[in-house]
Design a protein around this motif. Structure first.
Motif, PDB file in Angstrom:
ATOM      1  N   ASN A  39      15.733 -22.894  26.101  1.00 57.03           N
ATOM      2  CA  ASN A  39      14.893 -22.894  24.905  1.00 57.03           C
ATOM      3  C   ASN A  39      14.308 -21.523  24.601  1.00 57.03           C
ATOM      4  N   GLU A  40      14.431 -20.604  25.551  1.00 54.07           N
ATOM      5  CA  GLU A  40      13.922 -19.251  25.382  1.00 54.07           C
ATOM      6  C   GLU A  40      14.933 -18.254  25.941  1.00 54.07           C
ATOM      7  N   ASP A  50       9.256 -13.213  16.892  1.00 56.41           N
ATOM      8  CA  ASP A  50      10.096 -14.401  17.016  1.00 56.41           C
ATOM      9  C   ASP A  50      10.965 -14.628  15.782  1.00 56.41           C
ATOM     10  N   ASP A  51      10.543 -14.111  14.630  1.00 55.21           N
ATOM     11  CA  ASP A  51      11.275 -14.328  13.375  1.00 55.21           C
ATOM     12  C   ASP A  51      12.716 -13.849  13.431  1.00 55.21           C
ATOM     13  N   PHE A  80      14.682 -13.840  16.155  1.00 55.92           N
ATOM     14  CA  PHE A  80      15.408 -14.454  17.275  1.00 55.92           C
ATOM     15  C   PHE A  80      15.389 -15.970  17.097  1.00 55.92           C
ATOM     16  N   ARG A  81      16.494 -16.610  17.452  1.00 59.09           N
ATOM     17  CA  ARG A  81      16.534 -18.069  17.444  1.00 59.09           C
ATOM     18  C   ARG A  81      17.524 -18.558  18.485  1.00 59.09           C
ATOM     19  N   LEU A  82      17.121 -19.521  19.280  1.00 55.28           N
ATOM     20  CA  LEU A  82      18.014 -20.188  20.221  1.00 55.28           C
ATOM     21  C   LEU A  82      18.237 -21.605  19.719  1.00 55.28           C
ATOM     22  N   GLU A  83      19.506 -21.948  19.553  1.00 55.49           N
ATOM     23  CA  GLU A  83      19.821 -23.255  18.971  1.00 55.49           C
ATOM     24  C   GLU A  83      21.223 -23.676  19.367  1.00 55.49           C
ATOM     25  N   TYR A 141      20.774 -16.469  18.189  1.00 63.36           N
ATOM     26  CA  TYR A 141      20.944 -15.853  16.874  1.00 63.36           C
ATOM     27  C   TYR A 141      20.054 -14.626  16.792  1.00 63.36           C
ATOM     28  N   ARG A 200      18.812 -11.840  14.224  1.00 61.55           N
ATOM     29  CA  ARG A 200      18.702 -11.885  12.775  1.00 61.55           C
ATOM     30  C   ARG A 200      18.228 -10.565  12.178  1.00 61.55           C
ATOM     31  N   GLU A 235      22.781 -12.730  10.236  1.00 58.95           N
ATOM     32  CA  GLU A 235      22.589 -12.950  11.667  1.00 58.95           C
ATOM     33  C   GLU A 235      23.904 -12.923  12.424  1.00 58.95           C
ATOM     34  N   GLU A 286      25.635 -14.555  15.817  1.00 57.64           N
ATOM     35  CA  GLU A 286      25.495 -15.683  16.736  1.00 57.64           C
ATOM     36  C   GLU A 286      26.214 -15.365  18.048  1.00 57.64           C
TER      37      GLU A 286
END
Length: 277
Positions: free
Chosen positions: A55-56, A80-81, A83-86, A91, A93, A267, A269
């Motif tokens: 999750n991080e 945080d804007d 970076f994204r983990l999904e 991701y 960005r 972004e 991936e």
């Protein structure tokens, strides 16, 4: 990716010995993996990886790249804007800045590096990723020296696994060093190549790094080789030391050109990163 806006103070061998001594010892870096001599002739073994299933971002492996003064990092942010983990992917960005009252930069970008957390000398690295395209987008995967063995940039060299510009249908795979930049020796031997790519799909970007050559690859196929050459200036081959990994979604700069902010966000991936020796 030539790092710009950095003054190089060590040009002569005598200065290398006095002013550009190794700043850190390998014994102080337990996270550095050096391939044993002769190992390159045997079957590759996985020695390090990240599949981004948490999750991080794994802070034992990566740090967020902070803002710098060069073309490549002057829009980097640790917010945080960007970076994204999904769904098992990271991701990185490039976005229009959501709050220019605190930070006047018009857009910000995300990137990670393994500096001071993981580095390796010789082996194979592979990164499975899908690139985003936009005017001014500059996603990159590359490596820099961990120890400053020969001095400050570009004396330790730079290895660019992959760089993609705008909406190009090619990627660039390149080496930079004192030999190529300051001495201008970009064709003896050729220091980079290009490979055709569909950036809208997942691809595996990588290279195999040996004591005498660096073989760039795309989807497991060799695309360009940079060899160690005898009889030239010794700065031609600074690639005999550990390097750390950088992966970043860059925006703008002299090489890629102006950013069209109406095309943001963009972004990259990242599915996984694997290192073999």
């Amino acid at each position: 990716m030539k790092i710009t806006n950095i003054l190089i103070s060590c040009f002569a061998a005598s200065l290398l010995l006095s002013a550009c001594s190794v700043s850190q010892k390998l014994s102080e870096k337990p996270y550095v993996i050096v391939q044993k001599e002769g190992r390159e002739a045997k079957k590759w073994k996985l020695v390090w990886e990240d599949d981004f299933d948490g999750n991080e971002i794994d802070s034992t492996k990566w740090s967020r790249i902070p803002k710098g003064e060069s073309d490549w990092n002057k829009h980097m942010s640790t917010l945080d804007d960007v970076f994204r983990l999904e769904n098992g992917s990271l991701y990185l960005r490039g976005i229009n800045n959501p709050d220019t009252t605190k930070d006047p930069r018009p857009f910000i970008t995300g990137g990670i590096w393994s500096k001071n957390k993981f580095a390796f000398q010789y082996g194979r690295i592979e990164i499975r990723a899908k690139l985003g395209s936009a005017q001014g987008a500059w996603p990159a995967m590359w490596m820099l020296a961990e120890l400053d063995k020969y001095g400050k940039y570009p004396l330790n060299g730079e290895i660019d696994i992959m760089e993609h510009l705008n909406y190009d249908t090619i990627i660039y795979q390149t080496t930079h060093s004192h030999y190529t930049l300051n001495l201008g020796q970009k064709d003896n031997p050729p220091h980079g190549g290009a490979a055709t790519v569909n950036s809208n799909e997942y691809n595996v970007y990588g290279l195999s790094w040996y004591p005498d050559k660096i073989v760039f690859q795309l989807n497991g196929k060799d695309t360009f080789t940079y060899p160690r050459v005898d009889g030239v200036d010794k700065s031609q081959w600074p690639y005999d030391q550990p390097f750390f990994i950088l992966i970043d979604q860059q925006l703008g700069g002299n090489w890629v050109g102006q950013v069209d902010q109406s095309q943001l966000p963009v972004e990259m991936e990242i599915d996984w990163v694997k290192v073999y020796q």
